[in-house]
Design a protein around this motif. Structure first.
Motif, PDB file in Angstrom:
ATOM      1  N   MET A  28     -82.230 -11.115  47.498  1.00 58.76           N
ATOM      2  CA  MET A  28     -82.290  -9.667  47.385  1.00 58.76           C
ATOM      3  C   MET A  28     -82.104  -9.246  45.923  1.00 58.76           C
ATOM      4  O   MET A  28     -81.254  -9.812  45.221  1.00 58.76           O
ATOM      5  N   PRO A  29     -82.857  -8.260  45.456  1.00 62.02           N
ATOM      6  CA  PRO A  29     -82.758  -7.854  44.047  1.00 62.02           C
ATOM      7  C   PRO A  29     -81.456  -7.145  43.713  1.00 62.02           C
ATOM      8  O   PRO A  29     -81.098  -7.020  42.543  1.00 62.02           O
ATOM      9  N   TYR A  30     -80.752  -6.633  44.718  1.00 59.67           N
ATOM     10  CA  TYR A  30     -79.466  -5.974  44.461  1.00 59.67           C
ATOM     11  C   TYR A  30     -78.515  -6.252  45.614  1.00 59.67           C
ATOM     12  O   TYR A  30     -78.935  -6.615  46.721  1.00 59.67           O
ATOM     13  N   SER A  31     -77.232  -6.081  45.361  1.00 62.10           N
ATOM     14  CA  SER A  31     -76.233  -6.291  46.403  1.00 62.10           C
ATOM     15  C   SER A  31     -75.336  -5.074  46.596  1.00 62.10           C
ATOM     16  O   SER A  31     -74.723  -4.916  47.651  1.00 62.10           O
ATOM     17  N   HIS A  32     -75.240  -4.235  45.569  1.00 57.94           N
ATOM     18  CA  HIS A  32     -74.381  -3.050  45.616  1.00 57.94           C
ATOM     19  C   HIS A  32     -75.099  -1.859  44.998  1.00 57.94           C
ATOM     20  O   HIS A  32     -76.005  -2.028  44.166  1.00 57.94           O
ATOM     21  N   VAL A  33     -74.660  -0.678  45.400  1.00 57.91           N
ATOM     22  CA  VAL A  33     -75.212   0.562  44.862  1.00 57.91           C
ATOM     23  C   VAL A  33     -74.057   1.492  44.515  1.00 57.91           C
ATOM     24  O   VAL A  33     -73.127   1.670  45.308  1.00 57.91           O
ATOM     25  N   ALA A  34     -74.116   2.056  43.322  1.00 60.43           N
ATOM     26  CA  ALA A  34     -73.197   3.122  42.934  1.00 60.43           C
ATOM     27  C   ALA A  34     -73.999   4.413  42.879  1.00 60.43           C
ATOM     28  O   ALA A  34     -75.089   4.450  42.298  1.00 60.43           O
ATOM     29  N   VAL A  35     -73.479   5.458  43.517  1.00 63.70           N
ATOM     30  CA  VAL A  35     -74.195   6.731  43.581  1.00 63.70           C
ATOM     31  C   VAL A  35     -73.382   7.797  42.865  1.00 63.70           C
ATOM     32  O   VAL A  35     -72.254   8.114  43.271  1.00 63.70           O
ATOM     33  N   ASP A  36     -73.947   8.332  41.794  1.00 65.32           N
ATOM     34  CA  ASP A  36     -73.330   9.432  41.044  1.00 65.32           C
ATOM     35  C   ASP A  36     -73.853  10.748  41.598  1.00 65.32           C
ATOM     36  O   ASP A  36     -75.071  10.968  41.655  1.00 65.32           O
ATOM     37  N   LEU A  37     -72.946  11.630  42.022  1.00 63.09           N
ATOM     38  CA  LEU A  37     -73.322  12.883  42.653  1.00 63.09           C
ATOM     39  C   LEU A  37     -73.233  14.034  41.648  1.00 63.09           C
ATOM     40  O   LEU A  37     -72.230  14.154  40.925  1.00 63.09           O
ATOM     41  N   TYR A  38     -74.270  14.873  41.644  1.00 63.82           N
ATOM     42  CA  TYR A  38     -74.317  16.036  40.752  1.00 63.82           C
ATOM     43  C   TYR A  38     -74.740  17.269  41.536  1.00 63.82           C
ATOM     44  O   TYR A  38     -75.624  17.198  42.393  1.00 63.82           O
ATOM     45  N   GLU A  39     -74.112  18.397  41.213  1.00 65.29           N
ATOM     46  CA  GLU A  39     -74.456  19.648  41.891  1.00 65.29           C
ATOM     47  C   GLU A  39     -75.898  20.045  41.619  1.00 65.29           C
ATOM     48  O   GLU A  39     -76.588  20.560  42.490  1.00 65.29           O
ATOM     49  N   ASP A  40     -76.359  19.801  40.395  1.00 66.86           N
ATOM     50  CA  ASP A  40     -77.719  20.149  40.014  1.00 66.86           C
ATOM     51  C   ASP A  40     -78.044  19.461  38.692  1.00 66.86           C
ATOM     52  O   ASP A  40     -77.212  18.746  38.121  1.00 66.86           O
ATOM     53  N   MET A  41     -79.249  19.707  38.182  1.00 63.07           N
ATOM     54  CA  MET A  41     -79.671  19.082  36.938  1.00 63.07           C
ATOM     55  C   MET A  41     -78.823  19.548  35.752  1.00 63.07           C
ATOM     56  O   MET A  41     -78.546  18.771  34.828  1.00 63.07           O
ATOM     57  N   ASP A  42     -78.390  20.805  35.791  1.00 64.12           N
ATOM     58  CA  ASP A  42     -77.563  21.319  34.690  1.00 64.12           C
ATOM     59  C   ASP A  42     -76.273  20.516  34.574  1.00 64.12           C
ATOM     60  O   ASP A  42     -75.824  20.200  33.459  1.00 64.12           O
ATOM     61  N   GLN A  43     -75.659  20.192  35.702  1.00 61.73           N
ATOM     62  CA  GLN A  43     -74.434  19.397  35.653  1.00 61.73           C
ATOM     63  C   GLN A  43     -74.729  17.990  35.150  1.00 61.73           C
ATOM     64  O   GLN A  43     -73.944  17.412  34.395  1.00 61.73           O
ATOM     65  N   PHE A  44     -75.871  17.450  35.554  1.00 64.97           N
ATOM     66  CA  PHE A  44     -76.240  16.096  35.138  1.00 64.97           C
ATOM     67  C   PHE A  44     -76.402  15.998  33.621  1.00 64.97           C
ATOM     68  O   PHE A  44     -75.973  15.010  33.004  1.00 64.97           O
ATOM     69  N   VAL A  45     -77.019  16.998  33.002  1.00 70.23           N
ATOM     70  CA  VAL A  45     -77.290  16.947  31.553  1.00 70.23           C
ATOM     71  C   VAL A  45     -76.182  17.604  30.737  1.00 70.23           C
ATOM     72  O   VAL A  45     -76.280  17.680  29.511  1.00 70.23           O
TER      73      VAL A  45
END
Length: 270
Positions: free
Chosen positions: A206-223
């Motif tokens: 398998m190419p991956y074994s774990h996933v980390a998910v970063d949660l953002y309210e919207d694009m403004d919060q992301f940038v």
């Protein structure tokens, strides 16, 4: 290793894995369906999910057979050469709910009673190809208390963690990066974080074994701009950016990062 020993080995993994998850405070399983949508069919596909599939998932949630269902657009890389363009995520919180996943067909017929089921099924299949389904188990999550529905945008980070380094990876996240992420929630830079381990399919291929998910309210919060070095000094005064990077690179292999955008969802009442 003989076939019998291999079977015993795999069965041991499955038997040991589930009780560990059940003993945790927050058992969650995610079934992720990755969808390829033919060129020019995105609007038809989304309409199909919202008008045909979503009511079925809503009924499954109403019956307590699922916690939530969500539809996500994955814009990059995009085009006809992309492996997939969308993903749907079904969340279950116990084994009984997982066992009820096979009830979709019966609920589908009930929800769309009186309609031409053959035509509905044809619409489903002609608007997308189901590329693959992966099952993941949650091992940790935390979020802003005000986040009561799925984040509008998430960053999905795929990791390859050697079998012998799973505990080291989780400790690295908890000791080094979780305090940073929680500080980012405090200052409004992010909405939450989730850690998932791939359960099926399983194996070194398998190419991956774990996933980390970063949660953002919207694009403004992301940038949103902020002083990472100053925050690092506040949270880990004895650590440097180079140290954090070195520990990370010596523990995991970062396979890929994707940005997912929320299209629609249903969920149980909070």
């Amino acid at each position: 290793m003989g076939n019998n020993k291999i079977c015993v080995f795999l069965l041991t993994i499955i038997i040991c894995c589930v009780p560990l998850l059940l003993n945790g405070q927050d058992f969650r399983a995610a079934y992720v369906d990755f969808m390829y949508v033919p060129e020019g069919m995105s609007s038809d596909y989304v309409t199909m999910e919202q008008e045909i599939a979503k009511p079925v998932h809503q009924e499954l949630v109403n019956q307590g057979k699922m916690v939530s269902w969500s539809l996500w657009a994955i814009p990059f890389p995009g085009g006809t050469g992309a492996e997939y363009h969308y993903a749907t995520v079904r969340i279950y919180e116990n084994l009984d709910q997982i066992k009820s996943a096979g009830d979709f067909g019966d609920v589908f017929e009930s929800v769309h009673q009186g309609e031409n089921l053959d035509e509905l099924s044809e619409t489903i299949w002609k608007t997308r190809d189901l590329v693959k389904t992966h099952r993941l188990f949650s091992w940790e999550r935390f979020a802003d208390e005000e986040l009561t529905s799925p984040a509008e945008m998430i960053q999905v980070v795929y990791f390859k963690v050697p079998m012998g380094k799973v505990e080291a990876y989780q400790n690295m996240e908890r000791d080094l990066f979780h305090p940073m992420h929680k500080k980012e929630i405090e200052i409004g830079k992010r909405a939450g974080w989730e850690g998932w381990a791939l359960n099926q399919p399983y194996g070194s291929s398998m190419p991956y074994s774990h996933v980390a998910v970063d949660l953002y309210e919207d694009m403004d919060q992301f940038v949103m701009d902020y002083d990472y070095d100053a925050m690092l000094e506040e949270v880990h005064p004895d650590k440097t950016g180079d140290y954090m990077t070195d520990v990370f690179l010596n523990t995991v292999d970062m396979v890929r990062i994707e940005q997912w955008h929320l299209v629609d969802f249903v969920q149980a009442e909070q």
